[in-house]
Scaffold this motif. Structure first.
Motif, PDB file in Angstrom:
ATOM      1  N   UNK A   1     -15.950  21.487  71.163  1.00  0.00           N
ATOM      2  CA  UNK A   1     -16.084  22.846  71.671  1.00  0.00           C
ATOM      3  C   UNK A   1     -16.820  23.785  70.728  1.00  0.00           C
ATOM      4  N   UNK A   2     -16.872  23.452  69.451  1.00  0.00           N
ATOM      5  CA  UNK A   2     -17.527  24.326  68.486  1.00  0.00           C
ATOM      6  C   UNK A   2     -17.829  23.546  67.219  1.00  0.00           C
ATOM      7  N   UNK A   3     -18.720  24.124  66.415  1.00  0.00           N
ATOM      8  CA  UNK A   3     -19.011  23.616  65.077  1.00  0.00           C
ATOM      9  C   UNK A   3     -18.460  24.639  64.100  1.00  0.00           C
ATOM     10  N   UNK A   4     -17.390  24.279  63.407  1.00  0.00           N
ATOM     11  CA  UNK A   4     -16.742  25.210  62.476  1.00  0.00           C
ATOM     12  C   UNK A   4     -17.351  25.017  61.091  1.00  0.00           C
ATOM     13  N   UNK A   5     -18.095  26.026  60.633  1.00  0.00           N
ATOM     14  CA  UNK A   5     -18.739  25.948  59.325  1.00  0.00           C
ATOM     15  C   UNK A   5     -17.723  26.104  58.203  1.00  0.00           C
ATOM     16  N   UNK A   6     -16.786  27.020  58.383  1.00  0.00           N
ATOM     17  CA  UNK A   6     -15.696  27.159  57.413  1.00  0.00           C
ATOM     18  C   UNK A   6     -14.398  27.407  58.175  1.00  0.00           C
ATOM     19  N   UNK A   7     -13.290  26.858  57.684  1.00  0.00           N
ATOM     20  CA  UNK A   7     -11.986  27.238  58.232  1.00  0.00           C
ATOM     21  C   UNK A   7     -11.533  28.543  57.591  1.00  0.00           C
ATOM     22  N   UNK A   8     -10.439  29.070  58.089  1.00  0.00           N
ATOM     23  CA  UNK A   8      -9.873  30.311  57.550  1.00  0.00           C
ATOM     24  C   UNK A   8      -9.097  29.991  56.271  1.00  0.00           C
ATOM     25  N   UNK A   9      -9.848  29.527  55.266  1.00  0.00           N
ATOM     26  CA  UNK A   9      -9.287  29.150  53.974  1.00  0.00           C
ATOM     27  C   UNK A   9     -10.204  29.638  52.860  1.00  0.00           C
ATOM     28  N   UNK A  10      -9.674  29.838  51.697  1.00  0.00           N
ATOM     29  CA  UNK A  10     -10.446  30.362  50.570  1.00  0.00           C
ATOM     30  C   UNK A  10     -11.440  29.332  50.034  1.00  0.00           C
ATOM     31  N   UNK A  11     -12.542  29.869  49.483  1.00  0.00           N
ATOM     32  CA  UNK A  11     -13.530  29.086  48.712  1.00  0.00           C
ATOM     33  C   UNK A  11     -14.059  27.878  49.476  1.00  0.00           C
ATOM     34  N   UNK A  12     -14.545  28.126  50.691  1.00  0.00           N
ATOM     35  CA  UNK A  12     -15.141  27.073  51.510  1.00  0.00           C
ATOM     36  C   UNK A  12     -16.602  27.407  51.784  1.00  0.00           C
ATOM     37  N   UNK A  13     -17.421  26.370  51.888  1.00  0.00           N
ATOM     38  CA  UNK A  13     -18.827  26.514  52.257  1.00  0.00           C
ATOM     39  C   UNK A  13     -19.191  25.402  53.228  1.00  0.00           C
ATOM     40  N   UNK A  14     -19.995  25.748  54.217  1.00  0.00           N
ATOM     41  CA  UNK A  14     -20.441  24.743  55.173  1.00  0.00           C
ATOM     42  C   UNK A  14     -21.746  25.143  55.815  1.00  0.00           C
ATOM     43  N   UNK A  15     -22.495  24.162  56.303  1.00  0.00           N
ATOM     44  CA  UNK A  15     -23.771  24.449  56.960  1.00  0.00           C
ATOM     45  C   UNK A  15     -24.119  23.333  57.922  1.00  0.00           C
ATOM     46  N   UNK A  16     -25.012  23.644  58.854  1.00  0.00           N
ATOM     47  CA  UNK A  16     -25.560  22.670  59.778  1.00  0.00           C
ATOM     48  C   UNK A  16     -27.045  22.954  59.926  1.00  0.00           C
ATOM     49  N   UNK A  17     -27.859  21.885  59.878  1.00  0.00           N
ATOM     50  CA  UNK A  17     -29.309  22.050  59.834  1.00  0.00           C
ATOM     51  C   UNK A  17     -30.002  21.099  60.814  1.00  0.00           C
ATOM     52  N   UNK A  18     -31.032  21.647  61.455  1.00  0.00           N
ATOM     53  CA  UNK A  18     -31.909  20.846  62.302  1.00  0.00           C
ATOM     54  C   UNK A  18     -32.758  19.929  61.418  1.00  0.00           C
ATOM     55  N   UNK A  19     -32.826  18.661  61.747  1.00  0.00           N
ATOM     56  CA  UNK A  19     -33.610  17.712  60.949  1.00  0.00           C
ATOM     57  C   UNK A  19     -35.067  17.654  61.390  1.00  0.00           C
ATOM     58  N   UNK A  20     -35.405  18.350  62.491  1.00  0.00           N
ATOM     59  CA  UNK A  20     -36.761  18.309  63.043  1.00  0.00           C
ATOM     60  C   UNK A  20     -37.479  19.606  62.687  1.00  0.00           C
ATOM     61  N   UNK A  21     -38.573  19.548  61.941  1.00  0.00           N
ATOM     62  CA  UNK A  21     -39.308  20.784  61.631  1.00  0.00           C
ATOM     63  C   UNK A  21     -39.901  21.405  62.892  1.00  0.00           C
ATOM     64  N   UNK A  22     -39.927  22.731  62.924  1.00  0.00           N
ATOM     65  CA  UNK A  22     -40.413  23.453  64.107  1.00  0.00           C
ATOM     66  C   UNK A  22     -41.871  23.856  63.919  1.00  0.00           C
ATOM     67  N   UNK A  23     -42.722  23.416  64.841  1.00  0.00           N
ATOM     68  CA  UNK A  23     -44.150  23.743  64.775  1.00  0.00           C
ATOM     69  C   UNK A  23     -44.572  24.725  65.869  1.00  0.00           C
ATOM     70  N   UNK A  24     -43.613  25.434  66.434  1.00  0.00           N
ATOM     71  CA  UNK A  24     -43.918  26.459  67.430  1.00  0.00           C
ATOM     72  C   UNK A  24     -44.380  27.737  66.727  1.00  0.00           C
ATOM     73  N   UNK A  25     -45.431  28.349  67.258  1.00  0.00           N
ATOM     74  CA  UNK A  25     -45.926  29.592  66.676  1.00  0.00           C
ATOM     75  C   UNK A  25     -45.124  30.798  67.173  1.00  0.00           C
TER      76      UNK A  25
END
Length: 353
Positions: free
Chosen positions: A83-107
């Motif tokens: 249902x969702x992508x949780x980058x960080x929970x409601x907890x101290x000192x957390x880091x998270x990320x999600x990245x597209x692996x395909x480079x975008x060539x749209x102008x």
């Protein structure tokens, strides 16, 4: 004793003045509405024909993982559910990320981000925030909402905690920054010295999801928000003179410190904008463009709205032209109407001599 005239009778008996003045007012109102509709009509209606799935993150999040065929990769505390992508929970000192692996060539493109920031913290006892990226680097952890401070490209920050504690700005606060790798984001000052513009928007603990639209087309960057789930976009940032290369990556990251929040991404939908370019622009190598912004004033000169309303951004050239054109047309129309009314009065007065 004569009865008082009703408004309808009064209008009927004053044709030479009232009707013409109403026409003048309606013309001015129409010109004014046309000016504002030129901004809000820019946001795409989400036509699936232009949806670029290779750059979109959509439920049930197929293609997310670390395999060679994955189109999205994640790092840190990120948790992918159905249902969702949780980058960080409601907890101290957390880091998270999600990245597209395909480079975008749209102008020319538009990214719609559906997100939710929520937690148990009360007013000013939550943090730190979320960032949406279009950058040369990907999966580079750092001090800026979980990513690197010296990035190349575009960043939109949804900052929920006031590190600077200045009284002239309310949080949460959305801002944008373009960087060529030479400018570090000053987290202690909430990025004031490098921001292009921004607005204060209440996005925490909503009963519904909140939305961010980032549009880049022909050097113009527009950021709009819908925090009421009403499909009514409100302008946050609109600035021209922005140069971004192709071949960069889209991503999102979040971080917590001593204070915390759940930072959830529900979807990131990328749309291609069908825009014509000059032959010179088409022949240019867009991958070699250096991220930059041509500003009439320094970002340090930005003035915040202490009331927490949407902050007005610098007028671009086409906005100035439209305002001047509307004003000129309004003056001409009112002058003509005034002349006609004056002439009618003169002719009517002569009948009494």
């Amino acid at each position: 004793m004569a009865r008082e005239r009703s408004p309808a009778v009064w209008l009927h008996t004053q044709p030479s003045v009232t009707r013409k003045m109403l026409v003048c007012h309606r013309i001015l109102l129409l010109l004014w509405l046309l000016h504002f509709s030129s901004v809000y009509s820019d946001i795409t209606d989400g036509n699936a024909e232009h949806l670029k799935r290779e750059h979109s993150l959509i439920k049930p999040y197929q293609g997310v993982g670390t395999s060679p065929s994955s189109q999205w990769d994640f790092w840190g505390s990120t948790l992918v559910t159905s249902q969702y992508v949780r980058l960080t929970p409601d907890e101290r000192s957390k880091q998270g990320s999600i990245w597209n692996t395909v480079p975008c060539y749209l102008k020319d493109w538009e990214m719609h981000v559906q997100f939710k920031i929520h937690g148990s913290g009360k007013k000013n006892l939550h943090g730190d925030g979320l960032a949406v990226w279009y950058t040369k680097e990907r999966l580079h952890p750092g001090t800026v909402f979980g990513s690197s401070a010296n990035f190349h490209g575009l960043a939109i920050f949804i900052d929920t905690y006031p590190n600077d504690e200045a009284p002239d700005r309310s949080f949460p606060y959305i801002s944008a920054m373009v960087n060529n790798g030479s400018l570090p984001y000053d987290h202690g000052k909430d990025g004031r010295s490098t921001e292009l513009g921004g607005c204060s928007v209440e996005v925490r603990n909503k009963d519904h999801d909140t939305y961010l639209a980032v549009r880049y087309s022909k050097g113009r960057l527009t950021i709009m928000v819908d925090v009421d789930d009403s499909n009514d976009w409100k302008e946050c940032i609109d600035i021209s003179g922005v140069r971004l290369p192709t071949g960069y990556y889209f991503g999102a990251s979040a971080a917590t410190g001593d204070l915390s929040d759940n930072h959830d991404i529900i979807s990131m939908k990328m749309y291609q904008l069908m825009v014509e370019h000059t032959p010179e622009e088409d022949n240019q190598d867009w991958t070699k463009i250096e991220p930059s912004v041509s500003l009439l004033k320094s970002p340090k000169d930005n003035i915040d709205d202490p009331t927490g309303n949407f902050r007005s951004t610098p007028l671009t050239g086409w906005k100035v032209f439209l305002l001047l054109l509307c004003a000129l047309l309004g003056i001409v129309v009112c002058a003509v109407v005034g002349a006609v009314v004056f002439q009618k009065r003169q002719e009517r007065n002569k009948r009494f001599y």
